[in-house]
Design a protein around this motif. Structure first.
Motif: not given
Length: 86
Positions: A1-4, A27-31, A34-39
């Motif tokens: 799930m993506n985080y904002s 910025v790429n690492k922050i994105e 957000a995309a992989n926060f659950d893992q």
């Protein structure tokens, strides 16, 4: 799930001061975060930064917090590690 992702004003000012290549990497690492926060397992900080977490991008650090219920990541500080921890 993506985080904002929400940036605090201090983090945006710090990001604007960085060179284009470094800014893009961060910025790429922050994105990615957000995309992989659950893992991932967030890396907690101690001492005066207790309660916050760090994201390592080379010699730079992104200090953040998160809210799992709201699926948000708040970016508080961005800077070279000697500035963040010093």
């Amino acid at each position: 799930m993506n985080y904002s992702v929400e940036y605090e004003p201090e983090a945006l000012i710090a990001l604007d001061k960085l060179s284009g290549a470094v800014r893009k990497r961060i910025v790429n690492k922050i994105e990615w975060l957000a995309a992989n926060f659950d893992q991932i397992t967030p890396v907690p900080l101690t001492a005066n930064l207790a309660g916050y977490f760090k994201l390592r991008v080379g010699d730079y650090r992104v200090i953040y917090g998160f809210n799992v219920e709201l699926n948000t990541i708040a970016i508080y500080q961005i800077g070279h590690r000697r500035e963040i921890y010093g």
